[in-house]
Each structure stands twice: as C-alpha cells, then as structure tokens.
Design a protein around this motif. Structure first.
Motif, PDB file in Angstrom:
ATOM      1  N   PRO A  40       0.801  -1.223   0.000  1.00 22.77           N
ATOM      2  CA  PRO A  40       0.000   0.000   0.000  1.00 22.77           C
ATOM      3  C   PRO A  40       0.835   1.276   0.000  1.00 22.77           C
ATOM      4  O   PRO A  40       0.341   2.326   0.404  1.00 22.77           O
ATOM      5  CB  PRO A  40      -0.753  -0.122   1.330  1.00 22.77           C
ATOM      6  CG  PRO A  40       0.277  -0.732   2.248  1.00 22.77           C
ATOM      7  CD  PRO A  40       1.048  -1.709   1.382  1.00 22.77           C
ATOM      8  N   ASP A  41       2.101   1.213  -0.449  1.00 23.01           N
ATOM      9  CA  ASP A  41       3.023   2.345  -0.331  1.00 23.01           C
ATOM     10  C   ASP A  41       2.797   3.387  -1.416  1.00 23.01           C
ATOM     11  O   ASP A  41       3.704   3.735  -2.182  1.00 23.01           O
ATOM     12  CB  ASP A  41       4.466   1.842  -0.365  1.00 23.01           C
ATOM     13  CG  ASP A  41       4.748   0.834   0.735  1.00 23.01           C
ATOM     14  OD1 ASP A  41       4.180   0.986   1.833  1.00 23.01           O
ATOM     15  OD2 ASP A  41       5.518  -0.111   0.487  1.00 23.01           O
ATOM     16  N   LEU A  42       1.579   3.894  -1.480  1.00 23.87           N
ATOM     17  CA  LEU A  42       1.219   4.874  -2.494  1.00 23.87           C
ATOM     18  C   LEU A  42       0.868   6.210  -1.846  1.00 23.87           C
ATOM     19  O   LEU A  42       0.398   6.246  -0.712  1.00 23.87           O
ATOM     20  CB  LEU A  42       0.020   4.388  -3.313  1.00 23.87           C
ATOM     21  CG  LEU A  42       0.139   3.010  -3.988  1.00 23.87           C
ATOM     22  CD1 LEU A  42      -1.134   2.691  -4.752  1.00 23.87           C
ATOM     23  CD2 LEU A  42       1.342   2.936  -4.907  1.00 23.87           C
ATOM     24  N   GLU A  43       1.097   7.287  -2.585  1.00 20.28           N
ATOM     25  CA  GLU A  43       0.705   8.611  -2.138  1.00 20.28           C
ATOM     26  C   GLU A  43      -0.766   8.851  -2.484  1.00 20.28           C
ATOM     27  O   GLU A  43      -1.344   8.172  -3.345  1.00 20.28           O
ATOM     28  CB  GLU A  43       1.580   9.673  -2.802  1.00 20.28           C
ATOM     29  CG  GLU A  43       3.066   9.502  -2.555  1.00 20.28           C
ATOM     30  CD  GLU A  43       3.446   9.692  -1.094  1.00 20.28           C
ATOM     31  OE1 GLU A  43       2.676  10.361  -0.369  1.00 20.28           O
ATOM     32  OE2 GLU A  43       4.508   9.170  -0.691  1.00 20.28           O
ATOM     33  N   ARG A  44      -1.366   9.810  -1.813  1.00 19.52           N
ATOM     34  CA  ARG A  44      -2.779  10.102  -2.048  1.00 19.52           C
ATOM     35  C   ARG A  44      -3.096  10.390  -3.519  1.00 19.52           C
ATOM     36  O   ARG A  44      -4.103   9.893  -4.040  1.00 19.52           O
ATOM     37  CB  ARG A  44      -3.230  11.277  -1.160  1.00 19.52           C
ATOM     38  CG  ARG A  44      -4.720  11.587  -1.276  1.00 19.52           C
ATOM     39  CD  ARG A  44      -5.565  10.503  -0.670  1.00 19.52           C
ATOM     40  NE  ARG A  44      -6.974  10.618  -1.051  1.00 19.52           N
ATOM     41  CZ  ARG A  44      -7.956   9.947  -0.470  1.00 19.52           C
ATOM     42  NH1 ARG A  44      -7.679   9.115   0.512  1.00 19.52           N
ATOM     43  NH2 ARG A  44      -9.197  10.093  -0.865  1.00 19.52           N
ATOM     44  N   PRO A  45      -2.261  11.149  -4.251  1.00 18.42           N
ATOM     45  CA  PRO A  45      -2.565  11.366  -5.673  1.00 18.42           C
ATOM     46  C   PRO A  45      -2.616  10.057  -6.474  1.00 18.42           C
ATOM     47  O   PRO A  45      -3.404   9.938  -7.410  1.00 18.42           O
ATOM     48  CB  PRO A  45      -1.429  12.268  -6.153  1.00 18.42           C
ATOM     49  CG  PRO A  45      -0.993  12.995  -4.917  1.00 18.42           C
ATOM     50  CD  PRO A  45      -1.128  11.993  -3.805  1.00 18.42           C
ATOM     51  N   ASP A  46      -1.765   9.086  -6.094  1.00 18.84           N
ATOM     52  CA  ASP A  46      -1.802   7.790  -6.773  1.00 18.84           C
ATOM     53  C   ASP A  46      -3.130   7.090  -6.526  1.00 18.84           C
ATOM     54  O   ASP A  46      -3.729   6.505  -7.443  1.00 18.84           O
ATOM     55  CB  ASP A  46      -0.662   6.894  -6.276  1.00 18.84           C
ATOM     56  CG  ASP A  46       0.711   7.465  -6.582  1.00 18.84           C
ATOM     57  OD1 ASP A  46       0.838   8.163  -7.596  1.00 18.84           O
ATOM     58  OD2 ASP A  46       1.641   7.203  -5.802  1.00 18.84           O
ATOM     59  N   LEU A  47      -3.601   7.141  -5.294  1.00 19.19           N
ATOM     60  CA  LEU A  47      -4.888   6.522  -4.965  1.00 19.19           C
ATOM     61  C   LEU A  47      -6.027   7.211  -5.711  1.00 19.19           C
ATOM     62  O   LEU A  47      -6.964   6.554  -6.185  1.00 19.19           O
ATOM     63  CB  LEU A  47      -5.122   6.577  -3.461  1.00 19.19           C
ATOM     64  CG  LEU A  47      -4.154   5.758  -2.599  1.00 19.19           C
ATOM     65  CD1 LEU A  47      -4.402   6.024  -1.121  1.00 19.19           C
ATOM     66  CD2 LEU A  47      -4.298   4.266  -2.896  1.00 19.19           C
TER      67      LEU A  47
END
Length: 270
Positions: A40-47
């Motif tokens: 889950p190592d994603l930034e909010r913009p990626d989500l």
C-alpha cells in the motif's frame, strides 16, 4: 466465469495495463506493484488516480498483494506487517472497494523455532482477525521455499489458524514449482478453502532443476482439469492471470486467450 489480471504483469503503469485489459475484455484487476511502488506504499494522488480509473472505466479491483509475511518468521518486519502494513493495506482496500488481501506463509529459515508451524498459524490468525474487522478476507498464497509451499501445507495451516476470514489464494503454478501435483492432489487438499485463484504454469528444468514460468497449457499444471473443477465447485467468480514471463504484453495476451479457451471447453466462457 470472469477473467482478472494482475496489472503489473502487463505494465508497471496501471493506466496502460487497464487500457490493454479493457481491450481484451477484462474489467477485474488485482493490484500488487503500481507504478514504482508496491501496495500500500502509495501517495494520495496515486490513490486518486486509481479511483478515477474505477469511476471512468468501470473497472473493479479484486485484491491487493502487499507482500505480507514474505520474510522469515523471526524477522522484525513480521511484527510490522501486523501493526503497520496490514492496517494501511486495509485502509487502501476500503477506499478502492477491494474484498481480498493476499498474504504468504513465511519462507523457511535456519533460525526458525521448533514451534514454527504453530507460530505461523497464530500470526495468520491475528492477521485474519484484523482483516475481518474491515469486512474483508485474507487469502494465503502458497509459494516454493515457504512453510506454506503446497496445497497440503497451506490447507493444514489455514485449518490450524481456525479463522473464517482466512482462506486460500490457490496458485497451482507455485505448487507445481514446489514439487506438488497441484491438480488433482493439491486442489483436493484446499477444496472448500479457496477464495482467490492465480493462473500461471510451470515447466521444470532438466533433471529436476530450476524451471521457468510458461503460458497455461505449456507446463505441468493440468489447467483444463483444474478450471473445470473450479467451475463445477463454484469456487470463485473470476480467475486472475499472473503471467510471470515475457515479453509482458504479448505473454499476458496469450495467457488470456489460453484461459478463455479452457473456460469455453467447460461451458463457462468469460
């Protein structure tokens, strides 16, 4: 029965992977490595971008594979997987509407304690309790060299853990690589416990040496028999292609064609 695919088996960029998947008639996608990061190592913009793909294209995200318990039992990351990585994965799953989280059964190591099987079952039980609190399922994937490397070992561990939210991500290719005959032997062990399925095939090396991943039908897994059994059992609503060989796009498209042919042969065309 529907087809799904792991996005990074097509391309690191999920936008490209989803676009190609849609061209092949696929709307269900498992997320593992997205762009240059593993979930889950994603930034909010990626989500937000992943959410936009779902809204704009009508795709479904079926599972997240954050690599839980891919380190030895005694490793410090084992505790962090429970206290940090799994909770963040569950938050991401809730946001994206994902129902299943994939976990592994710990690689065997020289410093494993004598009670390793009991300790592993305990860790998986704790992880399943946390996953169940979010209304989701935890799916144990067998892998060569792990305590849970075959269908028989995975089924034994799931039953020892004894939690209804802990099921099996059935991966006959991985079990073949571990030396098991996945169908019918391994499948008979996991029957009734399967909640997710990975489709890939394995061809052993000469003299029993290290083999290679190949398209379904080019290895030792009886995929026609296995898919027919999964359809007859109503085990899962979709099969997830995990290509594992290249070139990625051409190989993934071949896998899609092969699996569709198997489904047609048993009257369950995707």
């Amino acid at each position: 029965m529907r087809l799904a695919i792991v996005t990074d088996e097509i391309a690191p960029d999920p936008a490209r992977a989803i676009r190609l998947g849609l061209q092949w008639g696929i709307r269900d996608f498992e997320l593992r490595k997205v762009w240059d990061r593993r979930v889950p190592d994603l930034e909010r913009p990626d989500l937000e971008r992943l959410l936009s793909f779902r809204a704009d294209e009508g795709v479904r995200y079926t599972a997240l594979s954050p690599g839980l318990f891919k380190q030895p039992l005694q490793h410090p990351d084992t505790r962090r997987d429970l206290t940090e990585r799994l909770p963040r994965t569950l938050e991401m799953a809730t946001l994206l509407g994902v129902e299943k989280i994939i976990a592994f059964g710990f690689p065997r190591a020289s410093d494993d304690p004598p009670d390793a099987p009991e300790a592993i079952a305990s860790h998986l039980r704790q992880a399943a309790e946390l996953t169940a609190s979010a209304g989701l399922l935890l799916c144990l994937e067998p892998e060569r060299g792990f305590w849970c490397s075959t269908g028989a070992e995975s089924a034994r561990t799931v039953r020892a853990a004894g939690h209804p939210a802990l099921r099996i991500n059935w991966d006959p290719g991985n079990c073949a690589a571990a030396g098991e005959r996945p169908y019918p032997d391994g499948y008979e062990a996991v029957r009734g416990l399967v909640a997710h399925v990975h489709v890939k095939d394995y061809r052993p090396g000469a003299g029993g040496g290290l083999g290679r991943w190949v398209a379904p039908g080019d290895g030792v897994v009886d995929w026609q028999g296995q898919i027919a059994a999964l359809v007859a059992d109503g085990a899962v609503p979709y099969l997830t292609i995990e290509t594992h060989f290249g070139p990625a796009i051409e190989a993934s498209r071949l896998c899609v064609e092969r699996v569709r042919a198997y489904l047609r042969a048993c009257g369950a065309a995707a």
